[in-house]
Scaffold this motif. Structure first.
Motif, short mmCIF file in Angstrom:
data_model
loop_
_atom_site.label_atom_id
_atom_site.label_comp_id
_atom_site.label_asym_id
_atom_site.label_seq_id
_atom_site.Cartn_x
_atom_site.Cartn_y
_atom_site.Cartn_z
N GLY A 166 -20.70 10.11 25.03
CA GLY A 166 -21.15 9.50 26.28
C GLY A 166 -21.10 10.47 27.44
O GLY A 166 -21.98 10.49 28.31
N LEU A 167 -20.05 11.31 27.47
CA LEU A 167 -19.95 12.32 28.52
C LEU A 167 -21.04 13.38 28.37
O LEU A 167 -21.65 13.80 29.36
N ALA A 168 -21.31 13.78 27.13
CA ALA A 168 -22.39 14.74 26.89
C ALA A 168 -23.72 14.18 27.39
O ALA A 168 -24.54 14.90 27.98
N ARG A 169 -23.95 12.90 27.14
CA ARG A 169 -25.18 12.26 27.63
C ARG A 169 -25.23 12.24 29.15
O ARG A 169 -26.27 12.46 29.76
N ALA A 170 -24.06 11.98 29.78
CA ALA A 170 -24.01 11.90 31.24
C ALA A 170 -24.38 13.22 31.90
O ALA A 170 -24.95 13.24 33.00
N ILE A 171 -24.05 14.35 31.24
CA ILE A 171 -24.33 15.66 31.84
C ILE A 171 -25.57 16.32 31.25
O ILE A 171 -25.89 17.45 31.62
N ALA A 172 -26.29 15.62 30.37
CA ALA A 172 -27.40 16.24 29.64
C ALA A 172 -28.46 16.83 30.55
O ALA A 172 -29.01 17.91 30.28
N ALA A 173 -28.79 16.15 31.62
CA ALA A 173 -29.86 16.60 32.52
C ALA A 173 -29.33 17.40 33.71
O ALA A 173 -30.03 17.58 34.71
N ASP A 174 -28.07 17.88 33.61
CA ASP A 174 -27.44 18.61 34.72
C ASP A 174 -27.58 17.83 36.03
O ASP A 174 -28.11 18.35 37.02
N PRO A 175 -27.09 16.61 36.08
CA PRO A 175 -27.30 15.76 37.26
C PRO A 175 -26.51 16.25 38.48
O PRO A 175 -25.48 16.92 38.35
N GLU A 176 -26.99 15.87 39.65
CA GLU A 176 -26.30 16.18 40.89
C GLU A 176 -25.15 15.21 41.14
O GLU A 176 -24.18 15.55 41.83
N ILE A 177 -25.28 14.00 40.61
CA ILE A 177 -24.29 12.95 40.80
C ILE A 177 -23.95 12.34 39.44
O ILE A 177 -24.86 12.07 38.64
N ILE A 178 -22.66 12.14 39.18
CA ILE A 178 -22.26 11.48 37.93
C ILE A 178 -21.33 10.33 38.27
O ILE A 178 -20.39 10.47 39.06
N PHE A 179 -21.59 9.18 37.66
CA PHE A 179 -20.76 7.99 37.82
C PHE A 179 -19.93 7.79 36.55
O PHE A 179 -20.46 7.88 35.44
N PHE A 180 -18.64 7.50 36.73
CA PHE A 180 -17.75 7.25 35.60
C PHE A 180 -17.15 5.86 35.77
O PHE A 180 -16.49 5.58 36.77
N ASP A 181 -17.36 5.01 34.77
CA ASP A 181 -16.85 3.64 34.80
C ASP A 181 -15.66 3.54 33.86
O ASP A 181 -15.82 3.52 32.64
N GLU A 182 -14.45 3.52 34.43
CA GLU A 182 -13.21 3.41 33.64
C GLU A 182 -13.24 4.35 32.43
O GLU A 182 -13.21 3.91 31.27
N PRO A 183 -13.30 5.67 32.67
CA PRO A 183 -13.55 6.61 31.57
C PRO A 183 -12.47 6.67 30.51
O PRO A 183 -12.74 7.09 29.38
#
Length: 258
Positions: free
Chosen positions: A153-170
């Motif tokens: 899930g973390l790999a997916r969150a950073i896949a597009a090199d986003p400027e903003i990342i949200f973490f819901d109770e990681p």
């Protein structure tokens, strides 16, 4: 680094019937900052996140990303703005019918129009950043442990090199050792990206590890905000009660009301 907040909420209100969940919520997150919002169950953390993501519409108030007001944007414009973002869901929320690499690169292919060959290469690269080898790429989520699924899930969150990342109770549902692994990965990956991050959590140890700044939410408003390293010495009664897990204090639990 811009002086304009990367994310800003101004007097955001949200109620469900007579139940007020967000009450003139004001919150600002600087470009490149890691903010963790803490608070007990039912304090409005998840509703706040859903309002930012556009899954819920505030009853009043404004939400800005890079100085651009997003609450009244068209769906098309909002989706364009949200292409800047990545998201790690509470329970990873992987697609059972897709392979691991397809899960990681789902947004790249669906939202960014990337071809499968390039998307798979990027997926394998991002998996390596969270400590997972290429041999897992063609497996399914069911073949992975909960901790490994969270890493996917973390790999997916950073896949597009986003400027903003949200973490819901990681770290929810993880043992302390795996929780520490995820905290370290979040900290290292987001710093390498230079991303702005907003995390909602009730885990104080995790919050102190990944945050530059912490905000405590109670009854839909921020009652304290400050540097992560000052939270145990700030002397604020709300913070002291929450950190120590005390029943007595300014935070009143509905279950204790007569």
């Amino acid at each position: 680094m811009s002086d304009t907040p990367k994310i800003e909420l101004r007097n955001v209100c949200k109620a469900f019937g007579k139940k007020v969940v967000l009450d003139n919520l004001n919150l600002s997150i600087a470009d490149g900052e890691s903010l963790v919002v803490i608070g007990g169950s039912g304090t409005g953390k998840s509703v706040m996140l859903k309002c930012i993501l556009g899954l819920l519409k505030p009853d009043s108030g404004q939400i800005f990303i890079d100085g651009e007001e997003i609450t009244n944007q068209s769906t098309q414009m909002r989706e364009k703005i949200l292409l800047k973002t990545g998201m790690l869901f509470q329970y990873a929320a992987l697609f059972d019918s897709l392979t691991i690499w397809e899960n990681v690169s789902f947004g790249l292919m669906q939202a960014h129009g990337m071809g499968r060959k390039e998307a798979k290469e990027i997926a394998i690269e991002k998996l390596s950043l969270v400590g997972l080898g290429p041999e897992l790429a063609d497996k399914t989520p069911a073949e992975l442990s909960i901790g490994m699924q969270k890493r996917v899930g973390l790999a997916r969150a950073i896949a597009a090199d986003p400027e903003i990342i949200f973490f819901d109770e990681p770290t929810t549902g993880l043992d302390p050792i795996m929780g520490d692994v995820i905290d370290n990965l979040i900290r290292d990956c987001t710093r390498d990206l230079g991303a702005t991050t907003l995390t909602i959590s009730h885990d104080m140890e995790s919050a102190q590890k990944i945050a530059d700044r912490i905000a405590l939410l109670y009854k839909g408003s921020v009652v304290w905000a400050g540097p992560a390293d000052s939270i145990e010495t700030c002397g604020d009664p709300y913070v002291t009660q929450f950190v120590n897990g005390d029943v007595d204090g300014p935070i009143k639990l509905d279950i204790l009301k007569p």
